[in-house]
Design an enzyme around this catalytic site. Sequence first.
Site, PDB file in Angstrom:
ATOM      1  N   ASP B 332      27.235-110.767 -42.563  1.00 18.26           N
ATOM      2  CA  ASP B 332      28.011-111.928 -42.990  1.00 18.26           C
ATOM      3  C   ASP B 332      29.176-112.282 -42.083  1.00 18.26           C
ATOM      4  O   ASP B 332      29.577-113.439 -42.019  1.00 18.26           O
ATOM      5  CB  ASP B 332      28.518-111.729 -44.422  1.00 18.26           C
ATOM      6  CG  ASP B 332      27.391-111.834 -45.440  1.00 18.26           C
ATOM      7  OD1 ASP B 332      26.274-112.241 -45.063  1.00 18.26           O
ATOM      8  OD2 ASP B 332      27.633-111.520 -46.622  1.00 18.26           O
ATOM      9  N   TYR B 417      25.655-115.388 -52.462  1.00 19.89           N
ATOM     10  CA  TYR B 417      26.435-114.311 -53.060  1.00 19.89           C
ATOM     11  C   TYR B 417      27.923-114.602 -53.064  1.00 19.89           C
ATOM     12  O   TYR B 417      28.450-115.213 -52.143  1.00 19.89           O
ATOM     13  CB  TYR B 417      26.238-113.000 -52.298  1.00 19.89           C
ATOM     14  CG  TYR B 417      25.256-112.112 -52.985  1.00 19.89           C
ATOM     15  CD1 TYR B 417      25.488-111.687 -54.283  1.00 19.89           C
ATOM     16  CD2 TYR B 417      24.090-111.711 -52.365  1.00 19.89           C
ATOM     17  CE1 TYR B 417      24.579-110.881 -54.935  1.00 19.89           C
ATOM     18  CE2 TYR B 417      23.172-110.909 -53.012  1.00 19.89           C
ATOM     19  CZ  TYR B 417      23.418-110.497 -54.302  1.00 19.89           C
ATOM     20  OH  TYR B 417      22.516-109.707 -54.935  1.00 19.89           O
ATOM     21  N   ASP B 418      28.582-114.090 -54.062  1.00 20.56           N
ATOM     22  CA  ASP B 418      30.032-114.102 -54.105  1.00 20.56           C
ATOM     23  C   ASP B 418      30.479-112.649 -54.080  1.00 20.56           C
ATOM     24  O   ASP B 418      30.137-111.886 -54.988  1.00 20.56           O
ATOM     25  CB  ASP B 418      30.535-114.767 -55.387  1.00 20.56           C
ATOM     26  CG  ASP B 418      30.049-116.198 -55.543  1.00 20.56           C
ATOM     27  OD1 ASP B 418      28.820-116.416 -55.499  1.00 20.56           O
ATOM     28  OD2 ASP B 418      30.885-117.088 -55.724  1.00 20.56           O
ATOM     29  N   GLU B 518      34.996 -86.985 -32.470  1.00 17.80           N
ATOM     30  CA  GLU B 518      34.426 -88.067 -33.251  1.00 17.80           C
ATOM     31  C   GLU B 518      33.018 -87.781 -33.760  1.00 17.80           C
ATOM     32  O   GLU B 518      32.629 -88.276 -34.805  1.00 17.80           O
ATOM     33  CB  GLU B 518      34.413 -89.353 -32.406  1.00 17.80           C
ATOM     34  CG  GLU B 518      35.817 -89.926 -32.189  1.00 17.80           C
ATOM     35  CD  GLU B 518      35.851 -91.047 -31.171  1.00 17.80           C
ATOM     36  OE1 GLU B 518      35.041 -90.994 -30.221  1.00 17.80           O
ATOM     37  OE2 GLU B 518      36.665 -91.966 -31.317  1.00 17.80           O
ATOM     38  N   GLU B 624      35.431 -88.582 -28.443  1.00 13.56           N
ATOM     39  CA  GLU B 624      36.816 -88.240 -28.112  1.00 13.56           C
ATOM     40  C   GLU B 624      37.425 -87.278 -29.125  1.00 13.56           C
ATOM     41  O   GLU B 624      36.951 -87.150 -30.259  1.00 13.56           O
ATOM     42  CB  GLU B 624      37.652 -89.533 -28.071  1.00 13.56           C
ATOM     43  CG  GLU B 624      37.351 -90.368 -26.832  1.00 13.56           C
ATOM     44  CD  GLU B 624      37.864 -91.779 -26.974  1.00 13.56           C
ATOM     45  OE1 GLU B 624      38.795 -92.132 -26.228  1.00 13.56           O
ATOM     46  OE2 GLU B 624      37.331 -92.519 -27.817  1.00 13.56           O
TER      47      GLU B 624
HETATM   48 CA   LIG Z   1      35.745 -93.075 -29.225  1.00 11.47          CA
HETATM   49 CU   LIG Z   2      22.277-108.010 -54.300  1.00 12.35          CU
END
Ligand SMILES: [Ca+2]
Ligand SMILES: [Cu+2]
Lengths: 685, 685
Positions: B332, B417-418, B518, B624
Amino acid sequence: QLRGKHDERSLVFADLTREEYLQVQQYMLKQKDLDISVNQITKPSKNFLFLIDLSLPRKADALAYLDGKGAKPDREATVVVFHGAQGYIKEYVVGPLPKPAYHRDVTFERYKMNLPITARTVTIGEYHLLFQFLEDEVFSKLKKLMKESFDVSQDKKLNAFEQMPRGVQSGDRKTWVSFFRDMSGMYIHPVGFEVLVNHESVNASDWRVMQLFYNGEYFYTVEELKEKYERGSVKKIVFKELPDYGSLKPKHKALQISPQLFYAEGKRFSVSNNQVLYLDWSFAFGLSSLTGMRVFDVHFKGERIAYELSVQEAMSVYGSLTPGMMLTKFLDSSIGIGRFAHELVRGVDCPHEATYVDTYRYIDVPAPVRFRNSICIFEHNMGQPLRRHFSDFFHNSYGGMVNSALVFRTITAIGNYDYMWDFIFYQSGSVEAKVHATGYISSSYLVKGSLRHGHQVAEGVLGNIHTHFINFKVDLDVLGVKNVFQTKDMEYINMSLPWMPDHYAIIPQLVEKQLKTEQMDYIWALGSLEAALRYDTKTPRYLHIASNKTNRWGHQRSYRLQVFSFTGDHLPENQAEERAMSWARYKVAITKHKDLEQTSSSLYSQNNIWTPAVDFSKYIEDNESIEDEDLIAWVTTGFLHIPHSEDIPNTVTVGNGGGVLLRPHNYFDEDPSIHSPDGVFIGPG
Amino acid sequence: QLRGKHDERSLVFADLTREEYLQVQQYMLKQKDLDISVNQITKPSKNFLFLIDLSLPRKADALAYLDGKGAKPDREATVVVFHGAQGYIKEYVVGPLPKPAYHRDVTFERYKMNLPITARTVTIGEYHLLFQFLEDEVFSKLKKLMKESFDVSQDKKLNAFEQMPRGVQSGDRKTWVSFFRDMSGMYIHPVGFEVLVNHESVNASDWRVMQLFYNGEYFYTVEELKEKYERGSVKKIVFKELPDYGSLKPKHKALQISPQLFYAEGKRFSVSNNQVLYLDWSFAFGLSSLTGMRVFDVHFKGERIAYELSVQEAMSVYGSLTPGMMLTKFLDSSIGIGRFAHELVRGVDCPHEATYVDTYRYIDVPAPVRFRNSICIFEHNMGQPLRRHFSDFFHNSYGGMVNSALVFRTITAIGNYDYMWDFIFYQSGSVEAKVHATGYISSSYLVKGSLRHGHQVAEGVLGNIHTHFINFKVDLDVLGVKNVFQTKDMEYINMSLPWMPDHYAIIPQLVEKQLKTEQMDYIWALGSLEAALRYDTKTPRYLHIASNKTNRWGHQRSYRLQVFSFTGDHLPENQAEERAMSWARYKVAITKHKDLEQTSSSLYSQNNIWTPAVDFSKYIEDNESIEDEDLIAWVTTGFLHIPHSEDIPNTVTVGNGGGVLLRPHNYFDEDPSIHSPDGVFIGPG
Ligand SMILES: [Ca+2]
Ligand SMILES: [Cu+2]
Ligand SMILES: [Ca+2]
Ligand SMILES: [Ca+2]
Ligand SMILES: [Ca+2]
Ligand SMILES: [Cu+2]
């Protein structure tokens, strides 16, 4: 705005009235052969009438009556007598009320075993003796230590908090009693002194101090501790004043009050006897002294959705280095969950404008007790739309509806913890059962090595790691009692694209299963599904109690169970204590309904945890068919609690809870809230 | 009751004002070499100024300024130009406002790639041509079929809804356009007609119909369909009136209004510019046209808790047999989430008494647009105590406090959709980011075999199975930017009981880890923890962003992330489309902060999903160190949606959501709500 009328048939589920408790009590006292006392400080060696509670009617009888096809079932009470003189516990059914004419020993019928007297809950009578015993055998012999270490004097005592279970095997009643400062929130003021008392015998004269724990060291006798203390060969605790960090007194005055709820045009719900009507909903309610809050005969838009929705058990397993809490596994329904549903405070526990209901109970008392305003019922603006859509493509319009729902609540303060129990009735046809924990954590005195079991939360205080497991009974009846259990989930499959068949893509598809028997040893498409709903296996994402009747589009009408849970690890099954909490193995377990499988736990589980009167796993051991049967879903939720400084003084409810949402899924032909008068529509222009 | 004062420094995060948008627009128009148009129906072959949005300052600069150690950062805008004439997309930074003097092409700096023009969002200009193309090349050639099958006439059209991505490989812009009845809630009125249009070229004259789908069959040309239809060799759809089941018009009138909220003594929060003050809280806010709602510089009790908390992306993967929806994967933010934050309806979307704020946006428009009341801010009584304890042992007293919290909300209606977005600020120092879905499901025409991908929800309509994955960016700064990432969980260990060493018991203990890099390729005590926080592996239960600074009890001060999620399965990584949504692999991913890693997704992900401008997995590919670094937590939540009849007309919010709760954990020395003036205490007597 009420759609229905109150119906006195709900009374079939009503708690006993004050008069009914007295009728039962008087009837039992007349049975001279039973030789029962109702004195609150009856000695354990005598026969004590511990509990009177409603004995629920058989489901078939109740349904026949509710549906106009049968007579009103006899009203009966369950009576629990601790037969100290005989060395056993008996459960009797007494009836019919209001003029009891019979009593029947149902112990073996209900539990398939005899209940040894050591399985009993500690009564006020026994506490009375226990405190006296500790005073005589411990405190009075250690005056110097008590004064120097804990500032104990004639006017200043320590408070006791017991750890459970009371030992390591059936028959044991060897309790580590831990001591706490006599301050507000004593539970977070452990002093570092614990005493192991053997109180197995019903004769207090046989009781013995078995060991003592002082500042991290163990002693076999009071004399040993005393002698070593005086000799200076133990590391002494030196009393020190501590700030009153357990106090809940506000430190600031409110300048502006917080937002309030009001019913501008009156209440949209009605409470009469034990029945609630709210818009399209109706239900009966009650409060068991043992298991707590429950509702029955839940109807929405004229159809029965559920026969019963009830709290079953609240269990915690603690980790600690200190002796009491090291073994601690609390099973609250053995002390009584509903028992501690006290008065709710207007404007804090529930909104000012809620309807408050009194309850009456008879447990460990000489006469029935009224608990004023111990249930509250209110409609709440949940602070968000239940549904809404704004359209700015092609059509400009808005339709929506606020989420206004009915909350049915009790809060039970079981010692240190307060559990808030909510059943919430939504206009979309969903019902939610929720629990949140607040109140004081259970803590222990900080000793070397303690930090492996939690975090320090105050001076010399460890907040011990523990689990919270909560069990709900969910007896949905989807268009009658004959239902099936279905699961739905997604699975990716590789498909060739019809418009370019050389190209493949991974596309979600729907996978539906209908499980056949209680043990659910099936192969799930996504892997092995041994008892799929165990907490340690992959559970299908959608769980349904379904009818074989279909909705307008040919789909089986169902209610979905959506579990909200943050549980820790369940105690391994090789532990002797596990069988008393075997319901906690399963996120959701489905059983075929039996009137004799009324609860997942029992009053006798805590104090005979090794040979529990109810071992839930036996309900599914016979692996009965669950196709076209009356199904019960036993739902376990909860959370892992690693206490931290912000648990001082009280744990907050935010984030500390769990629950189950029962949602219609192809039950209706469309969302029923579309018929709510709360809907709002704004057209173009 | 406000504790702080408003501070204009929050403006560093403020959305551009109407004047600023115009300043930027005028500046860009003056750059004659760029040859830009701002006409809303600019043809794709021209250069179109698509977007103007705030360019966030570098974090270090903003922090220096906020903390009084640096100058106010230059105010800059990001400008997106679709260079149709050149065949590429460019992002420019324009500044300084209010008098722009420079523009800088930042495309390569930000994305390390050039952005092909085919990666652009479909503009209103392109839609204009596309609809004309469909009218000329399809509808006008199939009048008889259109009339007989769909009752299409001069006055009665079908509505189009496109499926995405537009093809199967980079450069593709081949869109299946599905048609729906022109009724309220068109999304649940598919007619069974879809057209595959190749609109890769920026010249509409090159566009072609590639295939058509009618009642389950495929056709290569309009002529083929027409000929077969007329010859009677296709199974015809015969038009039939259908009830207006998508209507949101209430069917009943309210007799009594639902409970209302009111501020008896006024609001306890204040909004000035883009800053909110509420009791101990303060924060700045903004609304990106692309990513949506966000807050910055969140302070509680005078300390910065978070630098940024923002919506990043809403993604869905659909399953279907029909061609458009078969490949559908919506991203979206490529259309614009914040773009669709429309006016909130008082009393439904937010309480009547909320404070409503206007926003201004510039996206696919000729001039900035004001969106009235598109943000609401209110304090809400959450209907339960935040904490409470009733004591009846030893001390008789009650202390408690209602849970009154501040809600910051937008609702974005992105086509069908909301999504309701809430950031909630609690008095216990927690912040919650929540999303709920409502509005219309996306549906498809029911054909043979469809039911493998969902349930029928209306006549001839399949509600397609789909996932909802939502990503939040959580930039907690716990006592400064240098933090570590910790996990905590429980583990059972076998211990001998000190007072009876022959007896062993299984006891919970606390297990803490600090993750180093990470990728988090560590061995977790309970099993392999490859990127522990992937959705398909066992994640430790407690996740913390912690400081090395300790609280009073020596524990590292931290905020815990508690994720509420019901997601389905993430798209397998072997799918070409997966890299554009690789953030959804992780329940929580931790990265070292970089100004150039501002978002987890991008405007260009939807239409170049196979070579996305942002592939989140690259943020952690360099693996990192995450020790003593400025950490960002990227949190994914959502739910699996198997639509059912109750999704008609609208999906309800109850149970259809997810979120993340940020909770202090050893951050304070005690629960900060103890200092709230909302506390209530009732002593004995
Ligand atoms: Ca990174
Ligand atoms: Cu749905
Ligand atoms: Ca069975
Ligand atoms: Ca049932
Ligand atoms: Ca950070
Ligand atoms: Cu707890």
